[in-house]
Design an enzyme around this catalytic site. Structure first.
Site, PDB file in Angstrom:
ATOM      1  N   ASN A 193      16.085  12.970 -33.467  1.00 35.82           N
ATOM      2  CA  ASN A 193      14.833  12.207 -33.547  1.00 35.82           C
ATOM      3  C   ASN A 193      13.698  12.977 -34.217  1.00 35.82           C
ATOM      4  OD1 ASN A 193      14.772  13.911 -31.301  1.00 35.82           O
ATOM      5  ND2 ASN A 193      13.512  12.522 -30.081  1.00 35.82           N
ATOM      6  N   ARG A 201      10.520  24.631 -34.255  1.00 39.98           N
ATOM      7  CA  ARG A 201       9.899  25.000 -32.988  1.00 39.98           C
ATOM      8  C   ARG A 201      10.730  26.073 -32.277  1.00 39.98           C
ATOM      9  NH1 ARG A 201       8.198  20.190 -29.085  1.00 39.98           N
ATOM     10  NH2 ARG A 201      10.350  20.247 -28.370  1.00 39.98           N
ATOM     11  N   LYS A 216      23.006  24.247 -34.816  1.00 38.71           N
ATOM     12  CA  LYS A 216      23.913  23.099 -34.887  1.00 38.71           C
ATOM     13  C   LYS A 216      23.060  21.843 -34.833  1.00 38.71           C
ATOM     14  CE  LYS A 216      25.786  20.329 -32.143  1.00 38.71           C
ATOM     15  NZ  LYS A 216      25.731  19.113 -32.999  1.00 38.71           N
ATOM     16  N   ALA A 218      22.054  17.737 -35.135  1.00 40.75           N
ATOM     17  CA  ALA A 218      22.699  16.493 -34.713  1.00 40.75           C
ATOM     18  C   ALA A 218      23.510  15.922 -35.868  1.00 40.75           C
ATOM     19  CB  ALA A 218      21.645  15.487 -34.261  1.00 40.75           C
ATOM     20  N   GLY A 279      17.972  17.708 -25.971  1.00 38.39           N
ATOM     21  CA  GLY A 279      18.837  16.542 -25.947  1.00 38.39           C
ATOM     22  C   GLY A 279      18.857  15.920 -24.560  1.00 38.39           C
ATOM     23  N   THR A 281      19.795  14.989 -20.641  1.00 38.12           N
ATOM     24  CA  THR A 281      20.023  15.767 -19.430  1.00 38.12           C
ATOM     25  C   THR A 281      21.511  15.934 -19.154  1.00 38.12           C
ATOM     26  OG1 THR A 281      17.914  15.040 -18.487  1.00 38.12           O
ATOM     27  CG2 THR A 281      19.559  15.876 -16.949  1.00 38.12           C
ATOM     28  N   THR A 283      24.056  16.086 -21.274  1.00 36.62           N
ATOM     29  CA  THR A 283      24.625  17.108 -22.151  1.00 36.62           C
ATOM     30  C   THR A 283      24.122  18.491 -21.759  1.00 36.62           C
ATOM     31  OG1 THR A 283      24.801  15.524 -23.972  1.00 36.62           O
ATOM     32  CG2 THR A 283      24.871  17.854 -24.542  1.00 36.62           C
ATOM     33  N   GLU A 301      15.093  21.465 -23.340  1.00 36.74           N
ATOM     34  CA  GLU A 301      14.144  20.357 -23.255  1.00 36.74           C
ATOM     35  C   GLU A 301      14.999  19.103 -23.191  1.00 36.74           C
ATOM     36  OE1 GLU A 301      12.576  17.069 -24.542  1.00 36.74           O
ATOM     37  OE2 GLU A 301      12.225  18.202 -26.386  1.00 36.74           O
ATOM     38  N   CYS A 335      11.258  11.923 -26.764  1.00 35.99           N
ATOM     39  CA  CYS A 335      11.462  12.302 -25.358  1.00 35.99           C
ATOM     40  C   CYS A 335      10.192  12.173 -24.531  1.00 35.99           C
ATOM     41  CB  CYS A 335      11.993  13.729 -25.274  1.00 35.99           C
ATOM     42  SG  CYS A 335      10.994  14.916 -26.179  1.00 35.99           S
ATOM     43  N   SER A 493       1.374  16.306 -28.171  1.00 32.85           N
ATOM     44  CA  SER A 493       2.086  17.439 -28.760  1.00 32.85           C
ATOM     45  C   SER A 493       1.199  18.228 -29.710  1.00 32.85           C
ATOM     46  CB  SER A 493       3.330  16.956 -29.511  1.00 32.85           C
ATOM     47  OG  SER A 493       4.232  16.317 -28.628  1.00 32.85           O
ATOM     48  N   GLU A 510       8.436  25.572 -25.052  1.00 32.86           N
ATOM     49  CA  GLU A 510       8.493  25.803 -26.493  1.00 32.86           C
ATOM     50  C   GLU A 510       7.108  25.648 -27.075  1.00 32.86           C
ATOM     51  OE1 GLU A 510      13.051  24.614 -27.597  1.00 32.86           O
ATOM     52  OE2 GLU A 510      11.532  23.079 -27.906  1.00 32.86           O
TER      53      GLU A 510
END
Length: 530
Positions: A193, A201, A216, A218, A279, A281, A283, A301, A335, A493, A510
């Site tokens: 996203n 970040r 890695k 997405a 990503g 929770t 995962t 996060e 998120c 943010s 972060e």
């Protein structure tokens, strides 16, 4: 932490300023493959399809397709990395760490600043890549590129502010020192996203601290990560005999099919000292299980379920503007998007009416490249199905569709911005994160009731509320069980401020001055015999 035992052969030299520096483009004889189509009109230099390891563009044994979520068209075939490619990238990062950890803070700062400059110079093309692979409206994508670059700028400055301590001890012949040292190789697993900002970040902080990274990205959005690698080693850097050294920043894209094995390989590799993940929770819990065996440093996060509370004292127009910004950015796929709108009885009807009018007037669904578009597609049909499920469940239990409520005629990945009223706490949208353009409104009577509903979730990333009562503002801000609170503000943010949650929304922070600490270890040194 990458210990002295593990790094016995690492001399940690200062990077040479001359052409012999590792920063020069490495020994790659083959020309890298580039995207074959779907991204026409963009800078060919930025459209990479191979993995990026040790400063080289390398193919993988297999490739996977990346699609435009708006049209379904194939954008290109990207290297599908597996466990062998993952191990190779980790080894390259580990070997590079032996030198990078010894580079002066000033030099690391300078390289990050140059990376920031190049991102800004290439911001238009980088934004187009984001829109093509994620569907995000181009204006939002342009904003993300600037936001992403600002993390590199911020951490280029923080690199020079990694301070230790001198502690006074009871013994007159001793001195106590506290050193801050890089943890080692960091594995960075990022979402689709914010395909650029979620990388910088993390990577900005890691590189500033003296760590090296394996990213890695997405499977939906690998082109952005690979473009950042190209920018980090731009020919413009080479003209000044500078650049991010080989092995410091590595990218290993992979398909959804291989994501599980690659994630496990990163978490269990003994050469990896740190895992940073953004990503879901679910995962995150899987990755924590893998990491537990080797007790690595972890920052995560994870999912959110942000409440947006409007009290009777609130300015309704301001609250509606904040709700629009908080809910519908990136079509509700962030998120920190508001997922539950809790509106006090006295102001409820006015808020719902004005919110509906704003949605109908200001939101325009379309392809992200169209200038008028404010709402692009969702990332895939599975995401649309979840929104549909939440709407259907709510309506079946008595909710009212004020506006929207169904798929948009533009295609299978588009959904109408939707407002529901008469929502109750037993509905799915009240206790599950939707991650789409759905705004459910719950009516409440008292402050205690609102706070209780807001805190009922097992996650706590962000929360928002609108009030003109100073005493209430202090009370509610302190009582909300979230990591970030927006008071009379829907967009919170900022690179200068700590980003992260509580409960099952993650671990660590972060951005901000605190973000770099996630990549540093403290070492106590007792200096005796003085």
């Amino acid at each position: 932490m990458a210990t002295c035992l593990r790094l016995r052969s690492c001399r940690a030299p200062r990077l040479p300023p001359a052409p012999a520096a590792r920063g020069l483009r490495p020994r790659c004889s083959a020309q890298p493959r580039r995207s074959a189509g779907g991204l026409a009109g963009l800078s060919a230099a930025l459209l990479r399809t191979d993995r990026f390891v040790d400063g080289c563009w390398l193919p993988a044994a297999a490739a996977f397709p990346v699609h435009d979520p708006a049209s379904g068209a194939e954008l290109g075939l990207v290297a599908d990395c597996g466990v062998p490619e993952t191990r190779a990238a980790v080894r390259a990062a580990y070997e590079a760490f032996c030198s990078w950890r010894g580079v002066s803070a000033k030099e690391r700062s300078s390289l990050l600043r140059k990376w920031y400059d190049l991102m800004i110079q290439n911001k238009d093309d980088l934004a187009k890549i984001i829109t093509a692979e994620s569907g995000k409206p181009l204006k939002e994508a342009q904003g993300e590129v600037v936001y992403a670059a600002l993390f590199l700028e911020w951490f280029s400055e923080e690199a020079r502010r990694i301070y230790g301590d001198v502690i006074c001890t009871p013994a007159r012949d001793r001195r106590a020192l506290v050193l801050k040292q890089p943890v080692g190789v960091a594995a960075v697993i990022t979402p689709w996203n914010f395909p650029s900002a979620m990388i910088t970040r993390k990577v900005g902080a890691a590189l500033a601290a003296g760590c090296t990274v394996v990213v890695k990205p997405a499977e939906h959005t690998p082109f952005s990560a690979l473009a950042l690698a190209e920018v980090s080693l731009s020919p413009m850097f080479l003209a000044n005999q500078a650049g991010i050294p080989p092995g410091v920043y590595n990218v290993i894209p992979c398909s959804r099919k291989k994501a599980k094995e690659v994630g496990e390989a990163l978490c269990t590799d003994p050469l990896v000292s740190k895992i940073s993940f953004t990503g879901s929770t679910a995962t995150g819990k899987i990755l924590l299980h893998h990491v537990a065996g080797s007790v690595k440093r972890v920052s995560m996060e994870l999912g959110g379920h942000a409440p947006f509370i409007v009290f009777d004292s609130a300015n309704v127009d301001q609250a509606v503007a904040g709700a629009m910004a908080s809910k519908f950015r990136n079509s509700g796929q962030t998120c920190v998007c508001s997922n539950r709108f809790l509106v006090q009885r006295g102001i409820h009807d006015s808020f719902v009416k004005k919110f509906a009018e704003a949605i109908k007037t200001n939101l325009h669904v379309g392809n992200g490249f169209e200038e008028r578009t404010t709402q692009g597609p969702l990332i895939d049909e599975k995401a649309v199905e979840k929104v549909e499920k939440h709407v259907s469940d709510a309506v079946s239990k008595g909710a009212t569709v004020v506006t929207g409520g169904k798929r948009h005629q533009l295609g299978k990945n588009f959904f109408e911005p939707t407002l529901l009223s008469n929502v109750t706490r037993d509905m799915l949208c009240s206790h599950e994160e939707t991650f789409g353009p759905l705004a459910p409104v719950i009516k409440f009577d008292t402050e205690d009731e609102a706070v209780a509903i807001a805190n009922a979730a097992d996650v706590g990333l962000a929360g928002y509320f609108y009030s003109q009562d100073p005493a209430q503002i202090w009370r509610v801000a302190e009582r909300l069980e979230v990591g970030m609170v927006g008071v009379n503000e829907g967009l919170i943010s900022s690179v200068e401020c700590p980003f992260g949650g509580v409960k099952q929304s993650g671990l660590g922070r972060e951005g901000s001055k605190y973000g770099i600490d996630e990549y540093l270890e403290l070492k106590y040194v007792c200096f005796g015999g003085l």
